[in-house]
Write an enzyme that holds these catalytic residues in place. Structure first.
Site, PDB file in Angstrom:
ATOM      1  N   THR A  36      16.690  13.496 -28.244  1.00 57.33           N
ATOM      2  CA  THR A  36      16.161  14.957 -27.440  1.00 57.33           C
ATOM      3  C   THR A  36      17.158  15.772 -27.323  1.00 57.33           C
ATOM      4  OG1 THR A  36      16.380  13.853 -25.189  1.00 57.33           O
ATOM      5  CG2 THR A  36      14.265  13.515 -26.534  1.00 57.33           C
ATOM      6  N   GLY A  37      18.568  15.557 -27.474  1.00 55.51           N
ATOM      7  CA  GLY A  37      19.792  16.279 -27.326  1.00 55.51           C
ATOM      8  C   GLY A  37      19.922  16.914 -28.697  1.00 55.51           C
TER       9      GLY A  37
ATOM     10  N   TYR B 146       8.054   6.092 -18.805  1.00 51.26           N
ATOM     11  CA  TYR B 146       9.137   6.800 -18.180  1.00 51.26           C
ATOM     12  C   TYR B 146       9.761   6.210 -16.565  1.00 51.26           C
ATOM     13  CZ  TYR B 146      12.604  10.203 -16.457  1.00 51.26           C
ATOM     14  OH  TYR B 146      13.667  11.147 -15.840  1.00 51.26           O
TER      15      TYR B 146
HETATM   16  P1  NAD Z   1      17.765  15.186 -22.058  1.00 50.72           P
HETATM   17  O1  NAD Z   1      16.436  14.718 -22.765  1.00 50.72           O
HETATM   18  O2  NAD Z   1      18.238  16.724 -22.333  1.00 50.72           O
HETATM   19  O3  NAD Z   1      19.020  14.350 -22.377  1.00 50.72           O
HETATM   20  C1  NAD Z   1      18.715  13.214 -22.567  1.00 50.72           C
HETATM   21  C2  NAD Z   1      19.900  12.766 -23.528  1.00 50.72           C
HETATM   22  O4  NAD Z   1      19.918  11.479 -23.824  1.00 50.72           O
HETATM   23  C3  NAD Z   1      19.492  13.521 -24.944  1.00 50.72           C
HETATM   24  O5  NAD Z   1      20.643  13.972 -25.421  1.00 50.72           O
HETATM   25  C4  NAD Z   1      19.173  12.398 -25.922  1.00 50.72           C
HETATM   26  O6  NAD Z   1      19.139  12.408 -27.086  1.00 50.72           O
HETATM   27  C5  NAD Z   1      19.761  10.981 -25.279  1.00 50.72           C
HETATM   28  N1  NAD Z   1      19.058   9.964 -25.659  1.00 50.72           N
HETATM   29  C6  NAD Z   1      17.816   9.488 -25.312  1.00 50.72           C
HETATM   30  N2  NAD Z   1      17.697   8.062 -25.717  1.00 50.72           N
HETATM   31  C7  NAD Z   1      18.765   7.632 -26.260  1.00 50.72           C
HETATM   32  C8  NAD Z   1      19.333   6.607 -26.775  1.00 50.72           C
HETATM   33  N3  NAD Z   1      18.500   5.403 -27.041  1.00 50.72           N
HETATM   34  N4  NAD Z   1      20.646   6.435 -27.246  1.00 50.72           N
HETATM   35  C9  NAD Z   1      21.439   7.331 -27.125  1.00 50.72           C
HETATM   36  N5  NAD Z   1      21.054   8.542 -26.492  1.00 50.72           N
HETATM   37  C10 NAD Z   1      19.790   8.794 -26.210  1.00 50.72           C
HETATM   38  O7  NAD Z   1      17.324  14.915 -20.498  1.00 50.72           O
HETATM   39  P2  NAD Z   1      18.168  15.392 -18.923  1.00 50.72           P
HETATM   40  O8  NAD Z   1      17.203  16.398 -18.315  1.00 50.72           O
HETATM   41  O9  NAD Z   1      19.418  15.795 -19.401  1.00 50.72           O
HETATM   42  O10 NAD Z   1      17.999  14.085 -18.513  1.00 50.72           O
HETATM   43  C11 NAD Z   1      19.458  13.214 -18.524  1.00 50.72           C
HETATM   44  C12 NAD Z   1      19.303  12.014 -17.601  1.00 50.72           C
HETATM   45  O11 NAD Z   1      19.073  12.588 -16.251  1.00 50.72           O
HETATM   46  C13 NAD Z   1      17.988  11.064 -17.957  1.00 50.72           C
HETATM   47  O12 NAD Z   1      18.535   9.679 -17.778  1.00 50.72           O
HETATM   48  C14 NAD Z   1      16.970  11.555 -17.019  1.00 50.72           C
HETATM   49  O13 NAD Z   1      16.075  10.417 -16.741  1.00 50.72           O
HETATM   50  C15 NAD Z   1      17.851  11.763 -16.096  1.00 50.72           C
HETATM   51  N6  NAD Z   1      17.139  12.783 -15.109  1.00 50.72           N
HETATM   52  C16 NAD Z   1      16.995  14.176 -15.134  1.00 50.72           C
HETATM   53  C17 NAD Z   1      16.263  14.840 -14.425  1.00 50.72           C
HETATM   54  C18 NAD Z   1      16.037  16.534 -14.755  1.00 50.72           C
HETATM   55  O14 NAD Z   1      15.437  17.110 -13.857  1.00 50.72           O
HETATM   56  N7  NAD Z   1      16.865  17.086 -15.616  1.00 50.72           N
HETATM   57  C19 NAD Z   1      15.468  14.280 -13.063  1.00 50.72           C
HETATM   58  C20 NAD Z   1      15.569  13.253 -12.938  1.00 50.72           C
HETATM   59  C21 NAD Z   1      16.440  12.338 -13.707  1.00 50.72           C
END
Ligand code: NAD
Length: 320
Positions: free
Chosen positions: A44-45, A154
């Site tokens: 997702t990144g 999730y």
């Molecule tokens: P995002 O989707 O932008 O980033 C997640 C990243 O994790 C992506 O770059 C994706 O490619 C990578 N990823 C996913 N599964 C993977 C795997 N199996 N191996 C390696 N890489 C993997 O999401 P975000 O908003 O940046 O969230 C980042 C973290 O913060 C997450 O753990 C999320 O649960 C937590 N979080 C975010 C928010 C928010 O509001 N943004 C709120 C609560 C928690």
């Protein structure tokens, strides 16, 4: 003391480092003089998020899926486990990957921390509170999660990841802590990731109707990413186990948010009400007493300023 003091010369592994929050974390750590290994499978990144760090001494990108064991050859001082799909659109599209990243991925990230006796911080979420019956939510609240609803992939992945982190700390003495992030927004979110802020900004800039779900009276508390990153680094620099809430207490309804974004963008878009997703929480607001008391952390960026910065970033991309 600056929250980034103490990271100079340390080696941090950021899983999910090419994502929205993770890329800001990588940037802050490199700026603080840390060596950073960003581990990401790009599910997702995107590498664009860390393109500004490529070639900088001390920054390495490792394309790896953390659900499989992964190798980091140099000793590690800090593991920040942020890999996980985070937006509903992503985790509904990737349900098994989300569960496996929260379980197997957390196990593998913890194993790396245990190998080198490093500090470990798990990115958990306010979604562990589900559709909360306590408001605001403090860390002692156990939550109201539907274990078989569509969002459970999730919510339960993160609840399991928390349990695994606590069990690992108890069983092996790993210096592990948990942060529960509330909705965070800012530059580098994806316009189509389904979360309210980027969706509304994209729609407003394109002159399309802003799609507010339900009657728009459901609330969220929105934290600007710089504040969230500062809190995560304060947690990383501590030996606190947590869980600790990080967010912003300024609660806003989704209808107010849509109207604010229309005003700030100067858009002529209208608001269109659409169906509300199943199990969408009615309210969301962190109790920040613990973060204030134990981490001396406080959010600083209000919604007006944070949204203006985010809109400026989206506008630059939109114009380009
Ligand atoms: P995002 O989707 O932008 O980033 C997640 C990243 O994790 C992506 O770059 C994706 O490619 C990578 N990823 C996913 N599964 C993977 C795997 N199996 N191996 C390696 N890489 C993997 O999401 P975000 O908003 O940046 O969230 C980042 C973290 O913060 C997450 O753990 C999320 O649960 C937590 N979080 C975010 C928010 C928010 O509001 N943004 C709120 C609560 C928690």
């Amino acid at each position: 003391m600056s929250p980034t003091a103490g990271f100079t010369g340390r080696h941090a592994v950021v899983t999910g480092g090419a994502g929205f929050v993770g890329s800001h974390l990588c940037t802050a750590l490199v700026a603080a003089g840390a060596t950073v290994t960003c581990v990401d499978d790009l599910s997702t990144g995107t590498v664009e998020n860390v393109a500004h760090l490529a070639g900088r001494s001390g920054f390495t990108f490792l394309n790896a899926d953390v659900t499989e064991p992964f190798e980091v050859d140099r000793p590690v001082d800090l593991v920040l486990h942020f890999a996980s799909p985070a937006s509903p659109a992503d985790y509904l599209r990737l349900p098994l990957h989300t569960l496996e990243t929260g379980s197997l991925g957390t196990r593998n990230a913890l194993a790396l921390a245990r190998r080198d006796g490093s500090r470990f911080v798990l990115a958990s979420t306010s979604e562990v509170y589900g559709d909360p019956q306590q408001h605001p939510q403090n860390e002692r609240y156990w939550g109201n999660v539907n274990p078989v609803g569509p969002r459970s992939v999730y919510d339960e992945a993160k609840r399991f990841a928390e349990a695994l982190t606590v069990a690992e700390a108890n069983a092996h003495g790993t210096d592990a802590g948990i942060v529960r992030l509330f909705n965070t927004y800012g530059p580098r979110m994806r316009g189509y990731d389904g979360r309210a802020v980027p969706t509304f900004i994209r729609q407003a800039l394109a002159g399309e109707p802003l799609t507010v779900t339900g009657d728009g009276q459901q609330t969220r508390s929105l934290a600007y990413v710089d504040d969230t990153v500062r809190g995560i680094l304060a947690m990383a620099a501590s030996d606190l186990r947590g869980p600790v809430n990080l967010g912003n207490q300024a609660e806003i309804t989704m209808l107010e948010l849509a109207r604010t974004i229309i005003t700030l963008t100067g858009s002529s878009s209208e608001i269109r009400f659409v169906d509300r997703p199943t199990d969408d929480p009615a309210v969301r607001c962190p109790d920040l007493t613990l973060a204030r008391g134990k981490l001396q952390w406080e959010p600083r960026v209000d919604a007006g300023e944070g949204l203006a910065r985010t809109i400026a970033w989206f506008r630059a991309r939109h114009d380009a």
